[in-house]
Scaffold this active site. Sequence first.
Site, PDB file in Angstrom:
ATOM      1  CG  ASP A   2      25.346   3.633   7.840  1.00  0.00           C
ATOM      2  OD1 ASP A   2      26.567   3.660   8.108  1.00  0.00           O
ATOM      3  OD2 ASP A   2      24.627   4.657   7.831  1.00  0.00           O
ATOM      4  CG  ASN A  30      32.005   2.418  13.504  1.00  0.00           C
ATOM      5  OD1 ASN A  30      32.993   2.919  14.045  1.00  0.00           O
ATOM      6  ND2 ASN A  30      31.466   2.924  12.407  1.00  0.00           N
ATOM      7  CE1 TYR A  56      31.222  10.748  19.547  1.00  0.00           C
ATOM      8  CE2 TYR A  56      33.335  11.637  20.233  1.00  0.00           C
ATOM      9  CZ  TYR A  56      32.604  10.751  19.474  1.00  0.00           C
ATOM     10  OH  TYR A  56      33.249   9.861  18.642  1.00  0.00           O
TER      11      TYR A  56
END
Length: 262
Positions: A49, A104, A170
Amino acid sequence: MTSVPPRYVPGHQLLAGRTAVITAAAGAGIGGATAKRLLEEGADVVLSDAHARRLKESEAELAGEFGADRVAALPCDVTEESQVAALFDLAEERHGRLDIVVNNAGLGGTADLVDMTDEQWDRVLDVTLNGTFRCTRAALRRMKAAGSGGVIVNNASVVGWRAQQGQSHYAAAKAGVMALTRCAALEAADFGVRVNAVSPSLAMHPHLVKVTTPELLAELTSREAFGRYAEPWEVANVIVFLASGYSSYLTGEVLSVSSQHP
């Protein structure tokens, strides 16, 4: 129609003995839920992350539940090639293999195109699409060299198919992830690697609440046939399916995880 989420599904050791890398895996979103689900299914997991503090907290929580030998973590900004390489090196050094990659990491935001800056556009594309490209490339290079196959699962979005105001950057990035998935799958099939994607409509997590107005969340929820948003673990279940042998003949596919109607 309004319904409550189904009961949590227990693990069945579908991924025992495998090693998985997951990006954007800290916290309570889809990445965090996927990390837990993969561990419940028997995989060893390497978390990453961009938020180092949250990542450390997630690592400690999962290691406490599943064992420190099964959980490793390394901060990674997917826009930086050196950090991506270090992440995949860690997986191989720690477990000696790489079987599953879940891409992800993504970045959203809301801005009408007439007001959008180059910086806003570039940042969303660099994290969401280019980051998926960098991680997919790193994974495929290692999987090809190892010669033992593997699975890559990308996180796309129904916005890659359906128009939504204020989401042109997006939507373009997620549509790109879908196209990347299909093309990479054709190439990777030559050395036994499958590449698929999930396309969630509305999965609730704390970050979404921070960047989305209550009015928009209510509107999006009203479009869902079940009258509710998805729990992150419900999306993670589909990722587990794509990572497992139950989807052995699927590659280049984008599975919609949605109850949304037009």
